[in-house]
Every structure is written in C-alpha cells, then in structure tokens.
Design a protein around this motif. Structure first.
Motif, mmCIF file in Angstrom:
data_model
loop_
_atom_site.group_PDB
_atom_site.id
_atom_site.type_symbol
_atom_site.label_atom_id
_atom_site.label_comp_id
_atom_site.label_asym_id
_atom_site.label_seq_id
_atom_site.Cartn_x
_atom_site.Cartn_y
_atom_site.Cartn_z
ATOM 1 N N LEU A 343 0.831 -1.197 0.000
ATOM 2 C CA LEU A 343 0.000 0.000 0.000
ATOM 3 C C LEU A 343 0.873 1.257 0.000
ATOM 4 C CD1 LEU A 343 -2.793 1.305 0.160
ATOM 5 C CD2 LEU A 343 -2.677 1.075 2.656
ATOM 6 N N SER A 344 1.973 1.224 0.744
ATOM 7 C CA SER A 344 2.890 2.363 0.783
ATOM 8 C C SER A 344 3.529 2.582 -0.579
ATOM 9 C CB SER A 344 3.969 2.141 1.840
ATOM 10 O OG SER A 344 3.401 1.947 3.114
ATOM 11 N N TYR A 345 3.895 1.478 -1.232
ATOM 12 C CA TYR A 345 4.478 1.600 -2.568
ATOM 13 C C TYR A 345 3.475 2.229 -3.533
ATOM 14 C CZ TYR A 345 6.078 0.314 -7.216
ATOM 15 O OH TYR A 345 6.443 0.357 -8.532
ATOM 16 N N LEU A 346 2.234 1.778 -3.470
ATOM 17 C CA LEU A 346 1.221 2.309 -4.371
ATOM 18 C C LEU A 346 0.949 3.788 -4.101
ATOM 19 C CD1 LEU A 346 -1.268 -0.685 -4.484
ATOM 20 C CD2 LEU A 346 0.251 0.080 -6.295
ATOM 21 N N MET A 347 0.934 4.174 -2.818
ATOM 22 C CA MET A 347 0.725 5.588 -2.510
ATOM 23 C C MET A 347 1.894 6.418 -3.018
ATOM 24 S SD MET A 347 -0.116 7.519 1.104
ATOM 25 C CE MET A 347 -1.744 6.786 1.209
ATOM 26 N N TRP A 348 3.095 5.905 -2.856
ATOM 27 C CA TRP A 348 4.279 6.605 -3.357
ATOM 28 C C TRP A 348 4.241 6.740 -4.866
ATOM 29 C CZ3 TRP A 348 8.550 4.073 -5.996
ATOM 30 C CH2 TRP A 348 9.644 4.908 -6.245
ATOM 31 N N ARG A 349 3.949 5.637 -5.538
ATOM 32 C CA ARG A 349 3.970 5.625 -7.005
ATOM 33 C C ARG A 349 2.767 6.347 -7.607
ATOM 34 N NH1 ARG A 349 7.603 5.292 -10.800
ATOM 35 N NH2 ARG A 349 8.616 3.543 -9.738
ATOM 36 N N CYS A 350 1.589 6.189 -7.014
ATOM 37 C CA CYS A 350 0.359 6.701 -7.627
ATOM 38 C C CYS A 350 -0.083 8.051 -7.076
ATOM 39 C CB CYS A 350 -0.784 5.693 -7.437
ATOM 40 S SG CYS A 350 -0.462 4.087 -8.153
ATOM 41 N N VAL A 351 0.412 8.434 -5.893
ATOM 42 C CA VAL A 351 0.006 9.713 -5.301
ATOM 43 C C VAL A 351 1.192 10.656 -5.181
ATOM 44 C CG1 VAL A 351 -0.989 10.847 -3.277
ATOM 45 C CG2 VAL A 351 -1.910 8.659 -4.052
ATOM 46 N N GLU A 352 2.215 10.218 -4.458
ATOM 47 C CA GLU A 352 3.330 11.123 -4.185
ATOM 48 C C GLU A 352 4.008 11.623 -5.459
ATOM 49 O OE1 GLU A 352 6.201 10.532 -1.038
ATOM 50 O OE2 GLU A 352 5.089 8.774 -0.347
ATOM 51 N N ILE A 353 4.429 10.697 -6.322
ATOM 52 C CA ILE A 353 5.210 11.088 -7.499
ATOM 53 C C ILE A 353 4.398 11.934 -8.479
ATOM 54 C CG2 ILE A 353 6.415 10.204 -9.528
ATOM 55 C CD1 ILE A 353 7.495 7.951 -7.809
ATOM 56 N N PRO A 354 3.223 11.465 -8.934
ATOM 57 C CA PRO A 354 2.484 12.302 -9.892
ATOM 58 C C PRO A 354 1.991 13.618 -9.302
ATOM 59 C CG PRO A 354 1.208 10.355 -9.283
ATOM 60 C CD PRO A 354 2.575 10.159 -8.740
ATOM 61 N N ALA A 355 1.520 13.601 -8.046
ATOM 62 C CA ALA A 355 1.040 14.847 -7.442
ATOM 63 C C ALA A 355 2.184 15.845 -7.281
ATOM 64 C CB ALA A 355 0.385 14.555 -6.095
ATOM 65 N N ARG A 356 3.348 15.350 -6.900
ATOM 66 C CA ARG A 356 4.505 16.235 -6.781
ATOM 67 C C ARG A 356 4.861 16.843 -8.132
ATOM 68 N NH1 ARG A 356 9.613 13.187 -4.782
ATOM 69 N NH2 ARG A 356 7.956 12.304 -3.478
ATOM 70 N N ALA A 357 4.771 16.020 -9.185
ATOM 71 C CA ALA A 357 5.079 16.516 -10.528
ATOM 72 C C ALA A 357 4.083 17.587 -10.965
ATOM 73 C CB ALA A 357 5.074 15.356 -11.514
ATOM 74 N N VAL A 358 2.820 17.382 -10.643
ATOM 75 C CA VAL A 358 1.799 18.369 -11.014
ATOM 76 C C VAL A 358 2.007 19.670 -10.257
ATOM 77 C CG1 VAL A 358 -0.666 18.907 -10.894
ATOM 78 C CG2 VAL A 358 0.068 16.655 -11.697
ATOM 79 N N LEU A 359 2.239 19.572 -8.956
ATOM 80 C CA LEU A 359 2.349 20.774 -8.131
ATOM 81 C C LEU A 359 3.629 21.558 -8.387
ATOM 82 C CD1 LEU A 359 0.952 19.405 -4.741
ATOM 83 C CD2 LEU A 359 -0.188 20.934 -6.349
ATOM 84 N N THR A 360 4.667 20.878 -8.855
ATOM 85 C CA THR A 360 5.924 21.577 -9.143
ATOM 86 C C THR A 360 6.078 21.918 -10.616
ATOM 87 O OG1 THR A 360 7.077 19.444 -9.373
ATOM 88 C CG2 THR A 360 7.128 20.522 -7.206
ATOM 89 N N GLY A 361 5.087 21.538 -11.433
ATOM 90 C CA GLY A 361 5.130 21.856 -12.855
ATOM 91 C C GLY A 361 6.102 21.023 -13.650
ATOM 92 N N SER A 362 6.444 19.834 -13.155
ATOM 93 C CA SER A 362 7.416 18.977 -13.851
ATOM 94 C C SER A 362 6.789 17.691 -14.362
ATOM 95 C CB SER A 362 8.578 18.644 -12.912
ATOM 96 O OG SER A 362 8.114 17.988 -11.744
#
Length: 543
Positions: A343-362
């Motif tokens: 579950l932690s891996y999925l949150m990292w891969r599906c939430v943390e990484i894409p959301a960080r990319a969206v919020l930082t414009g990358s």
C-alpha cells in the motif's frame, strides 16, 4: 535555486529503518508484538535531524524570493498529497468524526502548532510530525540566511527556546498529559515539549549544522575504518536510546512530573542521530554500502507513505478484532507488513510522485510505465488481500465456556450482563478496559436459538444526553450458524482517535438492516434498544 544533486542513497535507506522502528512502536500489544523496553518512537527525532541535514545539503543557498517560493512549493508538493490521501484512507476505514476546526487545522498542516490533544492527535495521529516538519520548512529559508556566520547563534537560540518552554511548563504547572475524557483543549507538557515545533526545531537545526560540517570537513578513510565508524555510530544510537530510559527513571524518581522527562523520552538521542548521519553520509564503510542496495533504497523512498498509513492499518485491525478468527499472530503480522509495504508503494507511485510533478510543474519529465511498475504491485496487493481474507476472515467465532465468560467479567461490570437482545442473543460477559491507545471491550455472547451470524453490533460512544460522539460498528463472526446455547467472545478496540472529552458512556445495540433488537433489562435508551455501559476514564495515546 542552487541545488546539490548528489544523492546520498544510504541515508534514504536509513529512513526506512527509522519508520520501521515507529511501526513496531505502535504495534506493541498487537499481532504478537510485545512492548519494547525503550522508546522506538525516537525514530521521529531521527527524521527531524535527517530532514535538517538533507535540506541544508540539497539547498545550500536560496538567493532570492523566487528561489524561496520554489523551495516552499516543492516542500508542499512533497508532503501534502500523501497527507491528504492518508486522511481519506483513514476516513474510509476508520470513519473519522469530522469537526470543522480540527479538520481545517489538520488539512492545513498546522495541527501540531496547537498544544492541545484534540488538535495535534486529531484523525491520523502520527501526522502531527508532518505538521511539525511543515513548520521547519517555513522557517528554513530564514534559518539558511547567512547560515555560515550565524549558525551558532541559531543553534543556541533553539536550545534556549527549548529551555524557556521547559521553564514555562513548570511555571504554569502544566500536566504531563491531558485525559481525553477531561479538558482535551488544555495545554500540556506533552503538547508543548513532545509535539510543538518550537521545542523540536533544535533537532532540525542540529541536522543543518551537521550538513555544514559534512560539506566543510569530510574525512577519507579505508573500508575497514569506515565500517568501524559506521558500526560505532549505530552502537552509539542504541546506547543513547537505552540510556535515555534510565535517565528518565532517575529524573522521575526525584521530580515525577518534570517537563524535561518529555524531552528525555522523545528527543534525547538527537546528537547520536546527528553523529550517525554524519558518518553514514561519507559512505566509506560496508554498512553504508549495504544501505545503497536498491531494494533498501526503494523501501526508504516509500517510508513516508509507510509512516502515514501504518497506524491507520493498525487501528483498523484493532477495531475489527471481533471479526478476525484467531490464527497464528505471526502470520497476521506477516500479512500486515505485506499489505503495509505494498500500500505504501502504491501511494508513493500513484500519489506522491504524480502529485509532486503536477504541483511543481514537472509533469512532463515524469516517466510512467504502468505495465512494469504498477502491474506487479497491484497483483501482489491483490495476493496479500486474498491471503488476508482466507487466513483471517474465513474462520468462525472464538467459542468460550460459561466459566470463561464469568472470569472475564470484573465485579464492577457484572451488573451489566444478562441482558437479552431480541430473544436471540444474551450478553453473558463484559470487560471494558482503558489503555494508552484507547478503549478495549471484550463481549461474551450466548445464542438463545439456532441462527446464522447475520447481525451487526453497534458500539456508540455517547455523551450525557445520549448523543453519539463516535461510533464503531462491526459484524458478527463469520462461519457456520450458531447453535442454541453456544457462547463466543468478541474483542473490540476503540482507538484513541475516536475518543472525545464529552463522552460519558458506551452504548451497545444489535441490529440487522433497520431492525434494532429490543433489550429485556438493564440501563437502556432508544425505547429499550440500546444498552448503556459506564465508561472508564481514558488517557490519550502517544504517537
């Protein structure tokens, strides 16, 4: 914005082991895990020191307002998406009772800034440390300004601030901890010394100082000496954590409620953690080489999500014990960690990484290969869920005897037993216990007829007027139908996150659909369809 791009992957792996220590700290008493003789929760202190080190190492300069704004944007993108995702997960699994003031503070990441239990331990309690970390992020550009010439002043100022807070706790005679059944909005030593960012900023600044030392004074040694230094750093941390326990005993024997006890319990290993980080950052020994092993680095990458979701899963397990067949607790633990990691891996891969990319414009620079990265993870998660279902939910009730039901019921609760619900179920045993992590109930039932297990038990925490403050419903055991006269035991845990100062009693009802079973005797309300049970005084948990 000037950044140091060199990755120190051995430190990333260390994050996993700190998170793992905290997980075991909160697992104490569950799934066969015993309480540790030391406070494994000091892993939070390690996170604070490491955070100061990493930020000062990666961002040696923030030269202008644009760079500062970019830094803040990146930090919010780093922590807020997973924070919100874990809140939604907890709301779904645990049924959080949403209160506007605490919800706004929680989602705005300022709950730890309010030194009252109702705020800093609201919802997913472990997120208090993320709120404290958020405060550090806001302060970082100001701390970094002219750092090379002012670091001693800032370090001394943080230490002085901690001393002032310790003095204030004594001068105001603040209690060490505020009972959840008392005035949970009252400040406490726990809230000011353990939780509040003003008292924890010293750890963050120590980490920044270690980063400067690492930049200016690195050493070059051989593999053998490097390994010895790394092992020595680990041993120093272990000895410090153990030593803090004895320091607490000595201080408590002289001044039982001394505010410094809060600091000794939770933060006194910060300098040992700083030394370990300094040594490991060099990467000169075999221990740091092992920590650069890719699977360990990946576990370090997902450790933030692991930290955020672990107590939600523990609380869900504890709150639904009545629905879990008693199997080998080590197997429960294995399934738990399988689900937690995936579950932690999925949150990292599906939430943390894409959301960080969206919020930082990358977003355009993020490479996503769903087939390779998510496919195996979803398959493994499905496998673990299947194993959990087969191994923990396929069994029947925990059958007991009349004598066992009588033995489990303390004399103070004996008068609450004997009530019959709808001429179907008789309450034969009852025990209500107040623990550090909430309330535990043991209920012994006897079936008065042959019948299937199709009813749901409702546990209500109510105030003096009978209004529901919090609720915990759970289904009866699965398996073969109950025979007339059979007795079984159900275990229910109400985590501290559900407790409120206004609650006075527990109310018990049995229902199917909209049909609430009538109760033949006892202290009842709702037209004789809810049994009222006195509630013992409880203390909030440590996280």
């Amino acid at each position: 914005m000037q950044k140091n791009s060199l990755r120190l992957e051995q430190l990333t792996s260390l994050r996993f082991f700190a998170a793992l220590a905290i997980v075991f700290h909160h697992l104490a008493g569950q799934m066969g895990v015993g309480a540790a003789s030391v406070n494994l929760g000091q892993g939070v202190s390690f996170f604070f020191v490491l955070s100061g080190f990493i930020l000062a190492y990666v961002y040696p300069h923030l030269p202008d307002r644009k760079a500062i704004a970019g830094f803040w944007r990146a930090r919010v993108a780093r922590i807020w998406p997973a924070h919100v995702a874990s809140f939604l997960l907890g709301w779904w699994l645990l049924g959080y009772k949403i209160e506007p003031a605490t919800a706004i503070a929680y989602l705005a990441l300022v709950q730890a800034w309010v030194p009252s239990w109702n705020f800093y331990f609201s919802y997913n309690a472990v997120a208090w440390s993320i709120s404290t970390e958020f405060f550090f992020y806001l302060c970082f550009p100001f701390l970094l300004h002219r750092w090379s010439t002012t670091w001693r002043v800032k370090l001394g100022g943080a230490a002085l601030l901690l001393l002032v807070l310790l003095w204030a706790c004594s001068a105001l005679a603040l209690p060490a901890l505020v009972s959840s059944s008392g005035d949970a909005f009252q400040p406490s030593q726990h809230g000011l010394i353990y939780i509040n960012p003003l008292s924890r900023v010293l750890e963050f600044i120590v980490g920044m100082a270690v980063a400067q030392l690492f930049r200016n004074k690195r050493y070059v040694v051989g593999m053998s000496l490097g390994t010895a230094l790394e092992i020595g750093g680990l041993v120093l941390c272990i000895l410090n954590i153990y030593g803090s326990r004895y320091a607490v005993e000595v201080v408590a024997s002289m001044v039982p409620d001394a505010p410094v006890i809060q600091w000794l319990v939770h933060s006194s290993s910060l300098f040992s953690f700083a030394a370990l980080i300094y040594v490991m950052a060099h990467g000169r020994g075999r221990v740091s080489a092992l920590l650069q092993f890719r699977p360990l680095v990946l576990l370090g990458e997902i450790s933030f999500s692991m930290y955020l979701v672990h107590q939600i899963l523990i609380s869900y397990y504890a709150s639904n014990k009545g629905r879990f067949v008693r199997v080998d607790e080590h197997l429960d633990l294995l399934v738990f960690f399988g689900v937690l990691v995936l579950l932690s891996y999925l949150m990292w891969r599906c939430v943390e990484i894409p959301a960080r990319a969206v919020l930082t414009g990358s977003l355009g620079r993020v490479k996503v290969d769903l087939k390779r990265s998510l496919g195996p993870a979803f398959a493994a998660l499905l496998l673990c869920i299947t194993l959990a279902t087969v191994l923990t939910r396929s069994g029947g009730a925990d059958f007991i005897s009349e004598r066992e039901a009588a033995l489990m019921t303390p004399a103070s609760m004996a008068s609450q037993t004997g009530s019959v619900f709808g001429n179907r179920f008789e309450l034969r045993g009852l025990d209500v216990r107040c623990l550090a992590d909430g309330i535990e109930l043991d209920l012994a039932w006897r079936s008065r007829i042959d019948q299937p297990y199709v009813y749901t038990n409702a546990i209500h925490l109510i105030d003096a007027s009978g209004a529901i403050v919090a609720q915990q419903d759970y289904g009866q055991p699965t398996g073969a139908p109950a025979k007339m006269g059979q007795m079984w035991k159900e275990h229910v845990s109400l985590p501290a996150s559900k407790l409120r100062p206004s609650m006075t009693s527990i109310a018990l009802a049995v229902y199917r659909g909209t049909d609430l079973l009538a109760i033949d005797k006892g202290n009842t309300d709702w037209g004789g369809r809810r049994l009222i049970i006195p509630l013992p005084e409880c203390q909030p948990r440590h996280s």
